[in-house]
Design a protein around this motif. Sequence first.
Motif, PDB file in Angstrom:
ATOM      1  N   GLY A  85       0.634  -1.024   0.212  1.00 25.38           N
ATOM      2  CA  GLY A  85      -0.137   0.087  -0.308  1.00 25.38           C
ATOM      3  C   GLY A  85       0.839   1.485   0.177  1.00 25.38           C
ATOM      4  N   VAL A  86       0.455   2.179  -0.492  1.00 25.94           N
ATOM      5  CA  VAL A  86       0.604   3.847  -0.750  1.00 25.94           C
ATOM      6  C   VAL A  86      -0.467   4.388   0.130  1.00 25.94           C
ATOM      7  N   VAL A  87       0.002   6.038   0.246  1.00 28.43           N
ATOM      8  CA  VAL A  87      -0.643   6.923   0.933  1.00 28.43           C
ATOM      9  C   VAL A  87      -0.459   7.534  -0.068  1.00 28.43           C
ATOM     10  N   VAL A  88      -1.535   8.362  -0.792  1.00 26.95           N
ATOM     11  CA  VAL A  88      -2.741   9.121  -1.833  1.00 26.95           C
ATOM     12  C   VAL A  88      -2.366  10.743  -1.602  1.00 26.95           C
ATOM     13  N   GLY A  89      -2.842  10.193   0.254  1.00 25.98           N
ATOM     14  CA  GLY A  89      -3.302  12.156   0.305  1.00 25.98           C
ATOM     15  C   GLY A  89      -4.508  11.699   1.719  1.00 25.98           C
ATOM     16  N   PHE A  90      -4.172  13.489   2.142  1.00 29.97           N
ATOM     17  CA  PHE A  90      -4.853  13.396   3.293  1.00 29.97           C
ATOM     18  C   PHE A  90      -6.235  14.845   2.541  1.00 29.97           C
ATOM     19  N   LEU A  91      -7.003  15.359   4.330  1.00 26.81           N
ATOM     20  CA  LEU A  91      -7.452  16.108   4.095  1.00 26.81           C
ATOM     21  C   LEU A  91      -8.019  16.542   5.707  1.00 26.81           C
ATOM     22  N   LYS A  92      -7.816  17.578   5.934  1.00 27.22           N
ATOM     23  CA  LYS A  92      -7.804  17.771   7.627  1.00 27.22           C
ATOM     24  C   LYS A  92      -9.412  18.996   7.794  1.00 27.22           C
ATOM     25  N   VAL A  93     -10.084  18.881   8.448  1.00 27.19           N
ATOM     26  CA  VAL A  93     -11.759  19.564   8.465  1.00 27.19           C
ATOM     27  C   VAL A  93     -11.438  20.177  10.054  1.00 27.19           C
ATOM     28  N   GLY A  94     -12.348  20.595  10.441  1.00 27.86           N
ATOM     29  CA  GLY A  94     -11.769  21.443  11.704  1.00 27.86           C
ATOM     30  C   GLY A  94     -13.244  22.849  11.830  1.00 27.86           C
ATOM     31  N   PRO A 112     -18.093  27.625  10.784  1.00 19.54           N
ATOM     32  CA  PRO A 112     -18.111  26.894  10.427  1.00 19.54           C
ATOM     33  C   PRO A 112     -17.360  25.792  10.257  1.00 19.54           C
ATOM     34  N   LEU A 113     -17.834  24.505   9.630  1.00 12.76           N
ATOM     35  CA  LEU A 113     -16.302  23.433   9.081  1.00 12.76           C
ATOM     36  C   LEU A 113     -14.986  24.224   8.506  1.00 12.76           C
ATOM     37  N   CYS A 114     -14.395  23.838   8.258  1.00 14.66           N
ATOM     38  CA  CYS A 114     -13.078  24.799   7.494  1.00 14.66           C
ATOM     39  C   CYS A 114     -11.951  23.695   6.994  1.00 14.66           C
ATOM     40  N   VAL A 115     -12.081  24.052   5.901  1.00 13.30           N
ATOM     41  CA  VAL A 115     -10.536  22.868   4.945  1.00 13.30           C
ATOM     42  C   VAL A 115      -9.624  23.765   5.507  1.00 13.30           C
ATOM     43  N   LEU A 116      -8.872  22.684   6.171  1.00 11.60           N
ATOM     44  CA  LEU A 116      -7.694  23.013   7.148  1.00 11.60           C
ATOM     45  C   LEU A 116      -5.944  22.763   6.397  1.00 11.60           C
ATOM     46  N   ASP A 117      -6.160  21.512   5.317  1.00 11.94           N
ATOM     47  CA  ASP A 117      -5.123  21.204   4.534  1.00 11.94           C
ATOM     48  C   ASP A 117      -6.159  20.247   3.760  1.00 11.94           C
ATOM     49  N   PHE A 118      -5.319  20.269   3.319  1.00 11.59           N
ATOM     50  CA  PHE A 118      -5.404  18.753   1.953  1.00 11.59           C
ATOM     51  C   PHE A 118      -4.006  18.950   1.298  1.00 11.59           C
ATOM     52  N   TYR A 119      -4.239  17.491   0.669  1.00  8.76           N
ATOM     53  CA  TYR A 119      -2.439  17.074   0.101  1.00  8.76           C
ATOM     54  C   TYR A 119      -2.631  15.765  -0.763  1.00  8.76           C
ATOM     55  N   ILE A 120      -3.330  15.927  -1.843  1.00 13.80           N
ATOM     56  CA  ILE A 120      -2.558  14.789  -2.537  1.00 13.80           C
ATOM     57  C   ILE A 120      -1.212  14.619  -3.144  1.00 13.80           C
ATOM     58  N   TYR A 129      -8.326  11.398  -7.642  1.00 12.82           N
ATOM     59  CA  TYR A 129      -8.099  11.138  -5.794  1.00 12.82           C
ATOM     60  C   TYR A 129      -8.341  12.564  -4.871  1.00 12.82           C
ATOM     61  N   GLY A 130      -8.114  13.566  -5.167  1.00 15.17           N
ATOM     62  CA  GLY A 130      -8.906  14.652  -4.899  1.00 15.17           C
ATOM     63  C   GLY A 130     -10.191  14.752  -4.357  1.00 15.17           C
ATOM     64  N   ILE A 131     -11.035  14.293  -5.188  1.00 11.79           N
ATOM     65  CA  ILE A 131     -12.930  14.701  -5.428  1.00 11.79           C
ATOM     66  C   ILE A 131     -13.000  13.516  -4.584  1.00 11.79           C
ATOM     67  N   GLU A 132     -12.260  12.050  -5.033  1.00 16.06           N
ATOM     68  CA  GLU A 132     -13.135  11.239  -4.151  1.00 16.06           C
ATOM     69  C   GLU A 132     -13.013  11.332  -2.587  1.00 16.06           C
TER      70      GLU A 132
END
Length: 191
Positions: A85-94, A112-120, A129-132
């Motif tokens: 397996g490999v890590v594709v990316g992440f999305l952090k919210v809060g 509001p819920l905020c998008v704080l960090d997002f990386y592919i 992958y990002g949209i998924e």
Amino acid sequence: MEFPFDINQLFSERISILDQNLIASRQSKEKPDLRVKIATVLDELGKASAKAQDLPAPITSASKLQFQKHQLYLMKDGESSRGRGVVVGFLKVGYKKLFLLDRNGVHIEVEPLCVLDFYIAENLQRHGYGIELFNFMLQHQNVEPVLLAYDRPSTKLLAFLARHYNLRQSVPQVNNFVAFEDFFHKRAVSQ
Ligand code: ACO
């Protein structure tokens, strides 16, 4: 992103949701080294994201996640790297308390819920992958993209939001957050 250990052993799902606990406490008692490996993955992802965004320092790391009430969605491709397996990316919210200017220039207090960090990972960008990952988060949080606030969005994220969700017109703010036109209207309707 490849790691010198089995990603499938750390993350059983294609998309895992991590929070302050990093992993379930029951699991960590059984296998304490899992926590160390997960921390390594999060720290490397945070560094890669900061580099991609030209940030002076990572805004995501294992220790930061443990002290903040954020949720991190981590995506893997379980079949790559000869089945490890490999890590594709992440999305952090809060959730964040913010003062935002509405369309009339009036300051309003919102949380509001905020998008704080997002990386592919670089080699996997623009493959869907990002949209998924983003759609998974929207469903899990039961929220629409227009109702989110975006913390210092990069040019790539702005292009992503325009392309996939037709979010184009933002309301100018005096902080680093971006809110789109319908944020204020839809928020009022949904309350
Ligand atoms: N240039 C311009 N637009 C891009 C680029 C790029 N290099 N990469 C992705 N996009 C946008 C485009 O709209 C693209 O559609 P198109 O190819 O038809 O033009 C769309 O994203 C592609 O969608 P996906 O493949 O689902 O997205 P991807 O897997 O690439 O993930 C992401 C998007 C997370 C923004 C990714 O490109 C990335 O990691 N970029 C570097 C880090 C970054 O800028 N993260 C956002 C930080 S801001 C914040 O988190 C609040």
